[in-house]
Motif scaffolding. Structure first.
Motif, short mmCIF file in Angstrom:
data_model
loop_
_atom_site.label_atom_id
_atom_site.label_comp_id
_atom_site.label_asym_id
_atom_site.label_seq_id
_atom_site.Cartn_x
_atom_site.Cartn_y
_atom_site.Cartn_z
N VAL A 177 0.85 -1.19 0.00
CA VAL A 177 0.00 0.00 0.00
C VAL A 177 0.89 1.24 0.00
CG1 VAL A 177 -1.82 1.26 1.22
CG2 VAL A 177 -1.76 -1.24 1.33
N GLU A 178 0.78 2.03 -1.05
CA GLU A 178 1.57 3.26 -1.09
C GLU A 178 1.12 4.17 0.05
OE1 GLU A 178 2.34 4.80 -4.93
OE2 GLU A 178 3.14 6.70 -4.17
N ARG A 179 2.09 4.60 0.84
CA ARG A 179 1.82 5.44 2.03
C ARG A 179 0.86 4.75 3.00
NH1 ARG A 179 6.36 7.68 0.71
NH2 ARG A 179 6.28 8.81 -1.23
N VAL A 297 -8.38 9.63 -12.04
CA VAL A 297 -7.20 9.67 -12.90
C VAL A 297 -6.14 10.62 -12.35
CG1 VAL A 297 -6.36 9.99 -15.26
CG2 VAL A 297 -8.73 9.32 -14.89
N LYS A 298 -4.95 10.08 -12.22
CA LYS A 298 -3.78 10.90 -11.93
C LYS A 298 -3.01 10.96 -13.24
CE LYS A 298 0.50 10.89 -9.13
NZ LYS A 298 1.19 10.32 -7.96
N ALA A 299 -3.02 12.11 -13.87
CA ALA A 299 -2.41 12.20 -15.20
C ALA A 299 -1.36 13.30 -15.24
CB ALA A 299 -3.50 12.50 -16.24
N SER A 301 1.41 13.64 -13.83
CA SER A 301 1.80 14.02 -12.48
C SER A 301 2.75 12.96 -11.97
CB SER A 301 0.55 14.06 -11.61
OG SER A 301 0.88 14.00 -10.24
N GLU A 302 3.89 13.39 -11.47
CA GLU A 302 4.87 12.47 -10.89
C GLU A 302 5.11 11.26 -11.80
OE1 GLU A 302 3.41 11.80 -6.85
OE2 GLU A 302 4.48 13.60 -6.19
N GLY A 303 5.25 11.52 -13.08
CA GLY A 303 5.63 10.45 -14.01
C GLY A 303 4.47 9.64 -14.57
N TRP A 334 -10.88 13.71 -11.79
CA TRP A 334 -9.61 14.03 -12.44
C TRP A 334 -8.78 14.83 -11.45
CZ3 TRP A 334 -8.19 12.29 -17.22
CH2 TRP A 334 -6.99 12.81 -17.75
N ARG A 335 -7.61 14.31 -11.10
CA ARG A 335 -6.84 14.96 -10.03
C ARG A 335 -6.08 16.19 -10.52
NH1 ARG A 335 -2.98 11.82 -7.22
NH2 ARG A 335 -3.58 12.29 -5.11
N ALA A 336 -6.06 17.19 -9.64
CA ALA A 336 -5.33 18.43 -9.96
C ALA A 336 -3.96 18.43 -9.31
CB ALA A 336 -6.13 19.63 -9.48
N VAL A 370 -9.03 18.03 -5.82
CA VAL A 370 -7.97 18.95 -5.41
C VAL A 370 -7.54 18.62 -3.98
CG1 VAL A 370 -7.41 21.39 -5.09
CG2 VAL A 370 -9.10 20.74 -6.80
N LYS A 371 -6.25 18.45 -3.77
CA LYS A 371 -5.78 18.20 -2.40
C LYS A 371 -6.10 19.40 -1.52
CE LYS A 371 -2.19 14.80 -3.28
NZ LYS A 371 -0.82 14.34 -3.06
N ASN A 372 -6.20 19.17 -0.22
CA ASN A 372 -6.60 20.27 0.67
C ASN A 372 -5.65 21.47 0.57
OD1 ASN A 372 -4.97 18.18 2.25
ND2 ASN A 372 -4.83 19.91 3.62
N ILE A 375 0.61 22.02 -1.73
CA ILE A 375 1.83 21.21 -1.83
C ILE A 375 1.47 19.73 -1.69
CG2 ILE A 375 4.12 20.74 -0.85
CD1 ILE A 375 4.10 23.32 -2.43
N ASP A 376 1.32 19.24 -0.49
CA ASP A 376 1.06 17.81 -0.40
C ASP A 376 0.78 17.35 1.02
OD1 ASP A 376 0.79 15.24 -1.17
OD2 ASP A 376 2.91 14.83 -1.52
N PHE A 377 -0.43 17.49 1.48
CA PHE A 377 -0.86 16.86 2.73
C PHE A 377 0.09 17.12 3.91
CE2 PHE A 377 -2.68 13.44 -0.28
CZ PHE A 377 -3.93 14.02 -0.32
N GLN A 403 -1.31 8.65 7.48
CA GLN A 403 -0.44 9.68 8.05
C GLN A 403 0.95 9.71 7.39
OE1 GLN A 403 -2.58 8.67 12.15
NE2 GLN A 403 -0.70 9.79 12.51
N GLU A 404 0.94 9.95 6.08
CA GLU A 404 2.21 10.00 5.34
C GLU A 404 3.17 11.03 5.95
OE1 GLU A 404 1.75 10.99 1.20
OE2 GLU A 404 3.90 11.05 0.84
N TYR A 405 2.64 12.17 6.27
CA TYR A 405 3.48 13.26 6.79
C TYR A 405 3.21 13.55 8.26
CZ TYR A 405 4.25 14.23 1.80
OH TYR A 405 4.57 14.14 0.46
C1 GCV Z 1 0.03 8.21 -4.82
C2 GCV Z 1 2.57 12.32 -2.77
C3 GCV Z 1 2.88 10.96 -2.24
C4 GCV Z 1 2.77 9.90 -3.33
C5 GCV Z 1 1.37 9.98 -3.91
C6 GCV Z 1 1.16 11.38 -4.47
C7 GCV Z 1 -0.22 11.57 -5.03
O1 GCV Z 1 3.55 12.75 -3.64
O2 GCV Z 1 4.15 10.95 -1.66
O3 GCV Z 1 3.01 8.66 -2.75
O4 GCV Z 1 1.18 9.02 -4.92
O5 GCV Z 1 1.33 12.31 -3.42
O6 GCV Z 1 -1.07 12.05 -4.29
O7 GCV Z 1 -0.45 11.23 -6.17
#
Ligand code: GCV
Length: 711
Positions: A177-179, A297-299, A301-303, A334-336, A370-372, A375-377, A403-405
């Protein structure tokens, strides 16, 4: 031996053998203090009556039977006649049969709970337009009993404020499971579709109890294998299991699937062959899962592949998929979450820059997720500037429950305070009161399509979430998804008595500990608006020194910008001017040092080390004091918890006590690392009276961690 004696002994054995391993979540149904709740209720709860049955109604009845047996310690069973004290489950359409008319909400899944009279008998009525609404009502009724609240004057009307309340699992097909910090994925793909684990049913039940009605089964960093016929059968088995609980399944769509599975030369969203491939794929899915929810969809973004690979934009990509699912009432999320190292602009600005021009260009069944924050959580971020900026597009907020961060599975963080802060943040898009919650609910711009997502913290650990207290975050997400106006305190008031069988004073100290827990983490990780300074890639522990990586926007130095003069990211007009992406009221507040909330200070400003904080401290001293305060606050949590020994379940107590000890070590590690590192720029002493770190900076920088989970 007499039968009664035998039963007594067996009960004792059973009790002593039982330790609370957390599996039952908030649905424990341990015996309550009945005198309190029933004292004013004239009729004993006698039986359960339901007019018509269905799979969902059977689940509701079963839940009531089990719940009441545990809570009231007596068997309350279904009865074909209404009796005084019956709990009556009636769909609105069946009310006339009983010569009653009680208004139920227009929303299909809304419900009422009311004391009323039917056939001259006092009853508790749970009524809705739908079976699922009744199930939700049953869970609410049980929640009332679990909290030992009075049941004599019930007059509850509830309906969800957001239509699609969705968990996002970042589960990979190999069950990592990622994160994820709670073991492996719940989905045992190897034994699906043939074998339905009890866990799947218990998962659906737990979600239904808090109103979650959708689940994205696998990771947004997607694998196209999930879309092959063999795997769709597995997905179908889960969809069939979840359906009676009102839960739809969704899947991530890997944008390059037409190439990988369809052997096409391209995944260009405007290519007729690609369009046809997706149409066929979608039809194939709906043939086996008629109520399939749609795709996330994550498009680009990050490869991840996406429409930009073919010179198209996000709307081109989203609309192509939207058209394919539209005939089946499917939706596209669709993710931003997009940013690129190659774009020479502040990462915090990039999603807005890419998406705002596309406002109004998406098909009706597309939501932009849209994430809250931009930057990133992070433990604390100001709200994402896209909220309010795309009035012609339904936006949905994505919160991170895992709780990634925020300390993974060793730190106690009650995240409802973070979620509340975000949902209540005022964008001023249409004047005061234009909150992120309202936008997510579609209420600011009158979108009938609305959704909210939470990145799940669930795995196959026996207690589901790794840290026992992380259960409260799953719970809180569901409750806020149902009603984004609830407060984190109200939610804690529900969750604590449902989870712990203890006295009021103990409940209060648990609540205090939870309510302050996220701020404590902010203090020892990223105080005063610092962000993204954690360990490289795995994100475990501190890493303010991270630099020289292939991508600048994945390093810490990019974000804290510390030098000999000062620290912080200048996002005002003299810097990246990210503030300008907010509506003027907010932009002015953040840009002006007199009005910028100190918790966002270094998010928006680069300030000298001797900048004067509101406390009178200079910035350097203030930063250091926050770090020390955070670690001290963990000690405070340990003291609170130690005092609860004997007041809460012994297994919970032991486990949380050990985790708090780890958390304290981690807090000190964060504190020492960050203070020493930033001191190498500020060249100022640690304020008098604070203990010196027990190692030097070199030591902390040298620490390496292998096999961190979720990476
Ligand atoms: C699913 C951050 C996380 C990644 C995650 C990404 C996302 O960068 O570290 O693990 O990937 O967000 O939300 O797509």
């Amino acid at each position: 031996m007499k039968a009664t004696k035998l039963i007594f002994l067996l009960t004792l054995l059973n009790l002593s053998a039982f330790a609370d391993n957390g599996y039952r979540l908030w649905l424990k149904y341990d015996a309550i203090n009945q005198t309190k709740i029933l004292e004013n209720y004239r009729e004993e709860i006698s039986s359960i009556y339901s007019f018509k049955s269905s799979e969902t109604i059977s689940i509701a009845i079963n839940e009531l039977e089990n719940g009441l047996e545990g809570l009231l310690q007596k068997k309350v069973q279904s009865d074909p006649t209404i009796k005084p004290g019956s709990i009556v489950l009636l769909k609105e359409e069946d009310q006339p049969t009983h010569k009653i008319t009680v208004d139920v909400p227009d929303h299909e899944h809304g419900y009422i709970i009311k004391n009323t009279i039917i056939d001259q008998k006092p009853v508790i009525l749970i009524s809705s337009k739908s079976d699922i609404g009744i199930l939700y009502g049953v869970f609410n009724f049980l929640r009332i009993l679990q909290q030992e609240l009075p049941i004599e004057n019930l007059s509850i009307t509830e309906e969800p404020k957001i239509e699609n309340r969705i968990l996002n699992h970042w589960d990979n097909l190999d069950r990592t499971v990622e994160r994820g910090y709670a073991g492996f994925s719940l989905w045992n793909w190897q034994t699906l579709p043939g074998h339905i684990e009890q866990r799947y049913i218990d998962y659906a039940r737990a979600n239904a109890s808090i109103g979650i009605n959708g689940t994205v089964l696998t990771n947004v960093n997607a694998n196209s294998t999930i879309l092959t016929p063999e795997w769709i059968k597995k997905v179908k088995a889960l969809a069939d299991t979840f359906r009676p609980y009102g839960i739809k399944v969704y899947l991530p769509a890997r944008f390059s699937s037409p190439i990988e599975l369809g052997k096409l030369p391209t995944a260009d969203p405007l290519d007729p062959q690609v369009i046809e491939w997706w149409e066929k794929k979608v039809a194939e899915i709906y043939k086996v899962i008629p109520d399939f929810g749609g795709f996330i969809v994550k498009a680009n973004s990050e490869g991840q592949p996406g429409p930009q690979d073919y010179g198209r934009n996000h709307a081109d990509g989203a609309n192509m998929l939207a058209k394919a699912v539209a005939p089946f009432n499917g939706i596209i999320m669709w993710r931003a979450f997009v940013y690129s190292n190659e774009v020479p602009d502040d990462r915090a600005k990039q999603a807005y820059n890419e998406f705002k021009p596309l406002d109004g260009k998406f098909d009706k069944n597309v939501l932009v997720q849209v994430k809250n924050g931009a930057i990133d959580f992070q433990p604390r971020e100001p709200f994402h500037p896209l909220f309010g900026a795309m009035p012609n597009t339904p936006l949905m907020v994505e919160l991170q429950i895992t709780q990634e961060y925020l300390g993974m599975s060793t730190n106690l963080a009650y995240l409802a305070t973070l979620f509340e802060e975000n949902l209540k943040a005022d964008t001023y898009a249409k004047g005061k009161g234009s909150t992120v919650g309202k936008i997510t609910a579609g209420k600011l711009d009158n979108h009938s399509l609305s959704a909210i997502a939470g990145v799940a913290n669930i795995g196959n650990d026996i207690n589901w979430t790794g840290h026992p207290f992380a259960q409260s975050n799953w719970y809180a997400f569901g409750r806020l998804a149902w009603d984004y106006e609830l407060s984190s305190e109200e939610i804690a008031d529900e969750w604590i008595p449902m989870t712990f069988n203890t006295d009021k004073a103990s409940e209060d100290s648990i609540k205090n500990m939870m309510m302050g827990s996220r701020e404590t983490i902010v203090n020892y990780m990223t105080p005063l608006g610092l962000h993204h300074i954690m360990g490289w890639s795995h994100h475990y522990g501190p890493g303010p020194w991270i630099k020289d990586k292939p991508r600048a926007d994945w390093t810490s130095v990019y974000y804290h910008q510390a030098d000999n003069k000062g620290i912080g990211f200048d996002r005002t007009a003299t810097g990246s001017n990210a503030v300008a992406q907010y509506f003027p009221e907010v932009a002015r507040q953040f840009a002006n040092l007199d009005t910028c909330p100190e918790e966002y200070l270094l998010w928006f400003h680069h300030l000298p080390w001797d900048y004067k904080l509101k406390s009178g401290d200079i910035l350097w001293d203030g930063i250091v004091k926050h770090y020390y305060l955070g670690a001290e606050q963990v000690k405070g949590m340990q003291n609170t918890w130690n005092a609860l020994e004997g007041k809460v379940d012994a297994e919970w107590h032991r486990s949380v006590k050990q985790l708090l000890a780890i958390q304290y070590e981690e807090a000190v590690w964060w504190r020492n690392s960050c203070v020493l590192y930033f001191q190498s720029f500020s060249n100022r002493p640690i304020p008098a009276g604070l203990p010196k770190p027990d190692h030097d900076l070199e030591y902390y920088e040298s620490l390496e961690f292998k096999y961190v989970p979720g990476n």
